[in-house]
Design a protein around this motif. Structure first.
Motif, PDB file in Angstrom:
ATOM      1  N   VAL A  36       0.690  -1.200   0.198  1.00 12.83           N
ATOM      2  CA  VAL A  36       0.391   0.059  -0.005  1.00 12.83           C
ATOM      3  C   VAL A  36       0.643   0.847  -0.083  1.00 12.83           C
ATOM      4  O   VAL A  36       0.905   2.574  -0.692  1.00 12.83           O
ATOM      5  CB  VAL A  36      -0.903  -0.178   1.274  1.00 12.83           C
ATOM      6  CG1 VAL A  36      -1.428   1.384   1.967  1.00 12.83           C
ATOM      7  CG2 VAL A  36      -1.936  -1.227   0.818  1.00 12.83           C
ATOM      8  N   ARG A  37       1.971   0.901   0.250  1.00 10.99           N
ATOM      9  CA  ARG A  37       3.203   2.567   1.246  1.00 10.99           C
ATOM     10  C   ARG A  37       4.074   2.351  -0.277  1.00 10.99           C
ATOM     11  O   ARG A  37       4.765   3.168  -0.879  1.00 10.99           O
ATOM     12  CB  ARG A  37       3.647   1.719   1.629  1.00 10.99           C
ATOM     13  CG  ARG A  37       2.609   2.683   3.657  1.00 10.99           C
ATOM     14  CD  ARG A  37       3.497   2.072   4.583  1.00 10.99           C
ATOM     15  NE  ARG A  37       4.966   2.392   5.003  1.00 10.99           N
ATOM     16  CZ  ARG A  37       5.180   1.460   5.382  1.00 10.99           C
ATOM     17  NH1 ARG A  37       4.365   0.533   6.658  1.00 10.99           N
ATOM     18  NH2 ARG A  37       6.625   1.554   6.205  1.00 10.99           N
ATOM     19  N   GLY A  38       3.867   1.530  -1.439  1.00  7.00           N
ATOM     20  CA  GLY A  38       4.229   1.738  -2.449  1.00  7.00           C
ATOM     21  C   GLY A  38       5.671   0.702  -2.191  1.00  7.00           C
ATOM     22  O   GLY A  38       7.019   0.792  -3.858  1.00  7.00           O
ATOM     23  N   VAL A  39       6.409   0.874  -0.707  1.00  9.84           N
ATOM     24  CA  VAL A  39       7.037  -0.054  -1.095  1.00  9.84           C
ATOM     25  C   VAL A  39       7.717  -1.778  -1.708  1.00  9.84           C
ATOM     26  O   VAL A  39       8.669  -2.145  -1.981  1.00  9.84           O
ATOM     27  CB  VAL A  39       7.572  -0.305   0.303  1.00  9.84           C
ATOM     28  CG1 VAL A  39       9.348  -0.673   0.993  1.00  9.84           C
ATOM     29  CG2 VAL A  39       8.231   0.849   0.845  1.00  9.84           C
ATOM     30  N   ALA A  40       6.565  -2.803  -1.582  1.00  4.78           N
ATOM     31  CA  ALA A  40       6.987  -4.010  -2.041  1.00  4.78           C
ATOM     32  C   ALA A  40       5.498  -4.146  -3.310  1.00  4.78           C
ATOM     33  O   ALA A  40       5.375  -2.975  -3.559  1.00  4.78           O
ATOM     34  CB  ALA A  40       5.742  -4.732  -0.895  1.00  4.78           C
ATOM     35  N   THR A  41       6.707  -4.798  -4.166  1.00  3.63           N
ATOM     36  CA  THR A  41       5.810  -4.654  -5.480  1.00  3.63           C
ATOM     37  C   THR A  41       5.243  -6.190  -5.433  1.00  3.63           C
ATOM     38  O   THR A  41       4.034  -6.836  -4.513  1.00  3.63           O
ATOM     39  CB  THR A  41       7.226  -5.487  -6.351  1.00  3.63           C
ATOM     40  OG1 THR A  41       6.857  -7.073  -5.556  1.00  3.63           O
ATOM     41  CG2 THR A  41       8.279  -4.315  -6.483  1.00  3.63           C
ATOM     42  N   GLN A  42       4.188  -6.118  -7.004  1.00  2.00           N
ATOM     43  CA  GLN A  42       3.206  -6.667  -6.413  1.00  2.00           C
ATOM     44  C   GLN A  42       2.520  -8.836  -6.413  1.00  2.00           C
ATOM     45  O   GLN A  42       2.628  -9.398  -6.152  1.00  2.00           O
ATOM     46  CB  GLN A  42       2.188  -6.564  -7.817  1.00  2.00           C
ATOM     47  CG  GLN A  42       0.898  -7.408  -8.006  1.00  2.00           C
ATOM     48  CD  GLN A  42       0.201  -7.568  -7.687  1.00  2.00           C
ATOM     49  OE1 GLN A  42      -0.816  -5.800  -6.891  1.00  2.00           O
ATOM     50  NE2 GLN A  42      -0.660  -7.990  -6.332  1.00  2.00           N
ATOM     51  N   GLU A  43       4.904  -8.481  -7.601  1.00  2.00           N
ATOM     52  CA  GLU A  43       4.998  -9.805  -7.209  1.00  2.00           C
ATOM     53  C   GLU A  43       4.928 -10.350  -5.813  1.00  2.00           C
ATOM     54  O   GLU A  43       4.912 -11.276  -5.454  1.00  2.00           O
ATOM     55  CB  GLU A  43       6.029  -9.883  -7.614  1.00  2.00           C
ATOM     56  CG  GLU A  43       6.522  -9.608  -9.263  1.00  2.00           C
ATOM     57  CD  GLU A  43       5.670  -8.375 -10.265  1.00  2.00           C
ATOM     58  OE1 GLU A  43       6.332  -7.387  -8.919  1.00  2.00           O
ATOM     59  OE2 GLU A  43       5.378  -8.667 -11.110  1.00  2.00           O
ATOM     60  N   ALA A  44       5.635  -9.616  -5.311  1.00  2.00           N
ATOM     61  CA  ALA A  44       6.018  -9.946  -3.586  1.00  2.00           C
ATOM     62  C   ALA A  44       4.528 -10.399  -3.157  1.00  2.00           C
ATOM     63  O   ALA A  44       4.739 -11.054  -1.975  1.00  2.00           O
ATOM     64  CB  ALA A  44       6.254  -8.835  -3.113  1.00  2.00           C
ATOM     65  N   LEU A  45       3.691  -9.344  -3.276  1.00  2.00           N
ATOM     66  CA  LEU A  45       2.095  -9.537  -2.093  1.00  2.00           C
ATOM     67  C   LEU A  45       1.102 -11.051  -2.410  1.00  2.00           C
ATOM     68  O   LEU A  45       1.326 -11.292  -1.917  1.00  2.00           O
ATOM     69  CB  LEU A  45       1.526  -8.293  -2.789  1.00  2.00           C
ATOM     70  CG  LEU A  45      -0.460  -8.702  -1.987  1.00  2.00           C
ATOM     71  CD1 LEU A  45       0.367  -8.238  -0.550  1.00  2.00           C
ATOM     72  CD2 LEU A  45      -0.504  -6.709  -2.562  1.00  2.00           C
ATOM     73  N   ASP A  46       1.924 -10.797  -3.856  1.00  2.00           N
ATOM     74  CA  ASP A  46       1.270 -12.180  -4.507  1.00  2.00           C
ATOM     75  C   ASP A  46       1.575 -13.913  -3.667  1.00  2.00           C
ATOM     76  O   ASP A  46       1.517 -14.767  -3.612  1.00  2.00           O
ATOM     77  CB  ASP A  46       1.570 -11.911  -6.569  1.00  2.00           C
ATOM     78  CG  ASP A  46       0.709 -11.477  -6.764  1.00  2.00           C
ATOM     79  OD1 ASP A  46      -0.624 -11.304  -5.851  1.00  2.00           O
ATOM     80  OD2 ASP A  46       0.694 -11.006  -7.937  1.00  2.00           O
ATOM     81  N   ALA A  47       3.013 -13.280  -3.472  1.00  6.86           N
ATOM     82  CA  ALA A  47       3.724 -14.868  -2.891  1.00  6.86           C
ATOM     83  C   ALA A  47       3.498 -14.856  -2.015  1.00  6.86           C
ATOM     84  O   ALA A  47       3.147 -15.606  -1.259  1.00  6.86           O
ATOM     85  CB  ALA A  47       5.643 -14.507  -3.674  1.00  6.86           C
ATOM     86  N   THR A  48       3.504 -13.548  -1.083  1.00  3.39           N
ATOM     87  CA  THR A  48       3.060 -14.408   0.123  1.00  3.39           C
ATOM     88  C   THR A  48       1.716 -14.433   0.475  1.00  3.39           C
ATOM     89  O   THR A  48       1.496 -14.969   1.035  1.00  3.39           O
ATOM     90  CB  THR A  48       3.074 -12.764   0.878  1.00  3.39           C
ATOM     91  OG1 THR A  48       5.153 -11.787   0.928  1.00  3.39           O
ATOM     92  CG2 THR A  48       2.873 -12.332   2.682  1.00  3.39           C
ATOM     93  N   ARG A  49       0.769 -13.268   0.139  1.00  2.16           N
ATOM     94  CA  ARG A  49      -0.525 -14.469   0.078  1.00  2.16           C
ATOM     95  C   ARG A  49      -0.293 -16.355  -0.796  1.00  2.16           C
ATOM     96  O   ARG A  49      -1.775 -16.458  -0.124  1.00  2.16           O
ATOM     97  CB  ARG A  49      -1.638 -13.409  -1.484  1.00  2.16           C
ATOM     98  CG  ARG A  49      -2.579 -13.705  -1.075  1.00  2.16           C
ATOM     99  CD  ARG A  49      -3.907 -12.664  -1.898  1.00  2.16           C
ATOM    100  NE  ARG A  49      -3.728 -11.236  -1.374  1.00  2.16           N
ATOM    101  CZ  ARG A  49      -3.242 -10.273  -2.390  1.00  2.16           C
ATOM    102  NH1 ARG A  49      -2.792 -10.501  -3.482  1.00  2.16           N
ATOM    103  NH2 ARG A  49      -3.084  -8.919  -1.690  1.00  2.16           N
ATOM    104  N   ALA A  50       0.109 -16.716  -0.973  1.00  2.00           N
ATOM    105  CA  ALA A  50       0.112 -17.986  -2.203  1.00  2.00           C
ATOM    106  C   ALA A  50       0.954 -18.566  -0.452  1.00  2.00           C
ATOM    107  O   ALA A  50      -0.112 -20.091  -0.225  1.00  2.00           O
ATOM    108  CB  ALA A  50       0.648 -18.143  -3.309  1.00  2.00           C
ATOM    109  N   ALA A  51       1.740 -17.959  -0.118  1.00  2.00           N
ATOM    110  CA  ALA A  51       2.429 -19.138   0.649  1.00  2.00           C
ATOM    111  C   ALA A  51       1.100 -18.509   2.080  1.00  2.00           C
ATOM    112  O   ALA A  51       1.262 -20.163   3.510  1.00  2.00           O
ATOM    113  CB  ALA A  51       3.371 -18.061   1.669  1.00  2.00           C
ATOM    114  N   ALA A  52       0.713 -17.683   2.668  1.00  2.00           N
ATOM    115  CA  ALA A  52       0.032 -17.725   3.504  1.00  2.00           C
ATOM    116  C   ALA A  52      -2.012 -18.648   3.128  1.00  2.00           C
ATOM    117  O   ALA A  52      -2.619 -19.611   3.893  1.00  2.00           O
ATOM    118  CB  ALA A  52      -1.039 -16.220   3.451  1.00  2.00           C
TER     119      ALA A  52
END
Length: 317
Positions: A118-134
């Motif tokens: 949200v703050r623009g620090v993390a990329t979409q790819e990093a968010l998708d990977a974290t969501r998949a891990a969860a």
């Protein structure tokens, strides 16, 4: 002695109360031979007491030992199965606990990554990977819960593997009980309480068809008298009876105890060759008095002459 006109005469034999009992080998003894005779003629044995042993004892005792060993093995297998099922349950619980911890960490990481995105620090790819891990961690929790449920849904003793092991133990106990019961085929026991009248066999022989020995309750001797059918009407219960034989050396005394209800062929034969051997007779039982019974105890199956005083129709029993 003088015979009165009212006397009824008959041939008789002395015997124990209940007659002579045959002591046979136990059912299922097969080809077993006699290994030991435990009693002697004249001894008194209580009903159920051992009177002889057969040589099948070692084999039957070996079967009991084998059954005991099998039971021990099955009992150990049951303990092992219970322990294995409990260990599997514990492992499933530990796996679920670990999966829940991993899922919690994955959720925390997802929230942190989402904030960074949200703050623009993390990329979409990093968010998708974290969501998949969860999501994967949540799925691992679901699988671990299902695994634990297979164990937790049932008490330990009704788990399938434990049930099978328990049934095996029960089968082994039944086999031991049967083998223990089979031990009775090695022991010959007294069928009644009484004296040993005769022994027909010796160690090393197979049990004879006519029994290993004979027993009888010689503490109360009786006489079985054969009375011709045309004279039985004069005989009644309670009448005094004299029993006469040169082998006794004295006369025995008794009273009519019971009168048979069937007519049969004469079984006892007198020395009179002219006597009718096909005579029809009724058997009358005579109870001896105590003194006479003590003497008769040594003469089972002795043939005597019975004289019934039929004038004493109302004699006291």
């Amino acid at each position: 002695e003088t015979m009165l006109p009212s006397d009824v005469i008959g041939l008789a034999r002395l015997m124990p109360t209940g007659d002579v009992s045959i002591v046979a080998a136990p059912y299922g003894a097969g080809d077993a031979r006699i290994s030991e005779i435990l009693v002697a003629v004249g001894e008194v044995a209580e009903k159920g007491a051992p009177v002889a042993r057969l040589d099948n004892a070692p084999a039957l005792e070996g079967a009991v030992l084998t059954a005991k060993a099998n039971l021990s093995i099955r009992e150990a297998a049951l303990l092992q199965t219970r322990a294995a099922v409990q260990a599997s349950r514990d492992e499933a619980q530990a796996a679920l606990d670990q999966a829940r911890i991993s899922a919690a960490e994955a959720e925390t990481s997802l929230k942190r990554t989402d904030d960074l995105f949200v703050r623009g620090v993390a990329t979409q790819e990093a968010l998708d990977a974290t969501r998949a891990a969860a999501e994967s961690a949540r799925s691992a929790v679901t699988r671990a819960e299902a695994t634990l449920a297979r164990f937790a849904a049932l008490q330990l003793d009704v788990q399938p593997d434990v049930i099978v092991a328990t049934r095996n133990v029960e089968a082994s106990r039944a086999e031991l009980a049967r083998a223990t019961l089979d031990l009775q085929r090695a022991l010959v026991v007294a069928p009644i309480s009484g004296a040993i009248l005769d022994v027909n066999a010796t160690p090393g022989e197979r049990p004879p068809p006519d029994g290993i020995m004979q027993m009888g309750d010689t503490s109360r001797m009786v006489a079985e008298v054969e009375i011709w059918q045309d004279r039985i009407a004069r005989v009644s219960v309670g009448q005094p009876v004299e029993l006469i034989s040169s082998a006794l050396g004295r006369t025995l005394q008794g009273r009519v105890d019971s009168i048979g209800m069937t007519v049969g062929r004469q079984g006892l034969i007198s020395d009179d060759a002219a006597e009718n051997k096909d005579a029809r007779v009724i058997r009358v039982m005579v109870a001896l008095d105590e003194a006479s019974s003590d003497i008769a105890a040594r003469f089972t199956n002795l043939e005597v002459i019975a004289r019934i005083d039929t004038s004493a129709t109302q004699a006291a029993p």
